[in-house]
Design a protein around this motif. Structure first.
Motif, PDB file in Angstrom:
ATOM      1  N   GLU A  80       5.817  45.264   7.255  1.00  0.00           N
ATOM      2  CA  GLU A  80       7.243  44.969   7.109  1.00  0.00           C
ATOM      3  C   GLU A  80       8.101  46.167   7.513  1.00  0.00           C
ATOM      4  OE1 GLU A  80      10.043  42.795   3.798  1.00  0.00           O
ATOM      5  OE2 GLU A  80       8.509  44.190   3.083  1.00  0.00           O
ATOM      6  N   LEU A  85       2.215  35.564   8.748  1.00  0.00           N
ATOM      7  CA  LEU A  85       0.885  36.003   8.334  1.00  0.00           C
ATOM      8  C   LEU A  85       0.061  34.827   7.807  1.00  0.00           C
ATOM      9  CD1 LEU A  85       1.753  39.424   6.685  1.00  0.00           C
ATOM     10  CD2 LEU A  85       0.319  39.084   8.710  1.00  0.00           C
ATOM     11  N   TYR A 122      -4.116  43.182   5.112  1.00  0.00           N
ATOM     12  CA  TYR A 122      -4.244  42.265   6.245  1.00  0.00           C
ATOM     13  C   TYR A 122      -4.944  42.982   7.391  1.00  0.00           C
ATOM     14  CZ  TYR A 122      -0.842  39.475   3.725  1.00  0.00           C
ATOM     15  OH  TYR A 122      -0.203  38.735   2.774  1.00  0.00           O
ATOM     16  N   ARG A 174      -6.791  37.976   5.183  1.00  0.00           N
ATOM     17  CA  ARG A 174      -6.055  38.483   4.020  1.00  0.00           C
ATOM     18  C   ARG A 174      -7.076  38.790   2.942  1.00  0.00           C
ATOM     19  NH1 ARG A 174      -3.809  36.150  -0.807  1.00  0.00           N
ATOM     20  NH2 ARG A 174      -1.835  37.129  -1.367  1.00  0.00           N
ATOM     21  N   ARG A 219      -1.270  47.012   4.676  1.00  0.00           N
ATOM     22  CA  ARG A 219      -0.633  46.271   3.591  1.00  0.00           C
ATOM     23  C   ARG A 219       0.645  45.623   4.108  1.00  0.00           C
ATOM     24  NH1 ARG A 219      -1.165  49.705  -1.873  1.00  0.00           N
ATOM     25  NH2 ARG A 219      -0.463  47.696  -2.669  1.00  0.00           N
ATOM     26  N   PHE A 220       1.094  44.617   3.394  1.00  0.00           N
ATOM     27  CA  PHE A 220       2.292  43.881   3.784  1.00  0.00           C
ATOM     28  C   PHE A 220       3.476  44.826   3.984  1.00  0.00           C
ATOM     29  CE2 PHE A 220       6.154  41.509   3.019  1.00  0.00           C
ATOM     30  CZ  PHE A 220       5.944  40.320   3.686  1.00  0.00           C
ATOM     31  N   SER A 221       3.677  45.744   3.054  1.00  0.00           N
ATOM     32  CA  SER A 221       4.830  46.644   3.115  1.00  0.00           C
ATOM     33  C   SER A 221       4.798  47.535   4.351  1.00  0.00           C
ATOM     34  CB  SER A 221       4.919  47.498   1.848  1.00  0.00           C
ATOM     35  OG  SER A 221       3.742  48.272   1.688  1.00  0.00           O
ATOM     36  N   LEU A 249       7.900  37.276   7.785  1.00  0.00           N
ATOM     37  CA  LEU A 249       6.615  37.961   7.959  1.00  0.00           C
ATOM     38  C   LEU A 249       5.535  37.262   7.147  1.00  0.00           C
ATOM     39  CD1 LEU A 249       4.841  40.242   9.000  1.00  0.00           C
ATOM     40  CD2 LEU A 249       5.703  41.671   7.128  1.00  0.00           C
ATOM     41  N   SER A 250       5.846  36.917   5.917  1.00  0.00           N
ATOM     42  CA  SER A 250       4.894  36.202   5.068  1.00  0.00           C
ATOM     43  C   SER A 250       4.491  34.869   5.699  1.00  0.00           C
ATOM     44  CB  SER A 250       5.519  35.972   3.691  1.00  0.00           C
ATOM     45  OG  SER A 250       4.647  35.238   2.878  1.00  0.00           O
ATOM     46  N   GLY A 288      11.006  39.830   5.148  1.00  0.00           N
ATOM     47  CA  GLY A 288       9.762  39.642   4.403  1.00  0.00           C
ATOM     48  C   GLY A 288       9.340  38.187   4.346  1.00  0.00           C
TER      49      GLY A 288
END
Length: 114
Positions: A40, A54, A77, A65, A35-37, A50-51, A47
């Motif tokens: 990160e 990605l 991801y 995704r 996951r994104f978190s 990173l976004s 963030g």
């Protein structure tokens, strides 16, 4: 100096993985879907950046995704086959850095979030 004509495909690949944080994002995703978190928390990157990275990797077909229609929505991801194809490159860079980069160069003060 003599001009060197680079192969356009090599140039494109260097442009992709040479972007700041991209190699480390791919390295992180070699561990499996995340996951994104999680990504990160593992990397000293903002963030927003990173976004952005990605999204770029997704557009290049390197990252997948996946959105899971749950409550709350879960986004995960992972590397595509194209992304996993970079594993040997990333692992070779890891081995090279272990042999040739002074560990004093790897302190937290040398890595600044963007």
């Amino acid at each position: 100096m003599k001009s060197i004509d680079l192969c356009p495909k090599l140039q494109k690949s260097m442009d992709i993985i040479g972007r700041r944080w991209t190699g480390l994002i791919i390295y992180q995703l070699l561990q499996g879907p995340q996951r994104f978190s999680t990504i990160e928390a593992a990397l000293p990157v903002s963030g927003r950046l990173l976004s952005e990275r990605l999204k770029e990797l997704e557009q290049e077909g390197i990252v997948l995704r996946e959105v899971f229609p749950e409550t709350p929505v879960r986004i995960q991801y992972s590397l595509t086959d194209k992304g996993r194809g970079l594993e040997s490159v990333i692992r070779d860079l890891e081995k090279w850095s272990e042999s040739w980069i002074d560990s004093g160069d790897c302190g937290p003060e040398t890595v600044q979030p963007q």
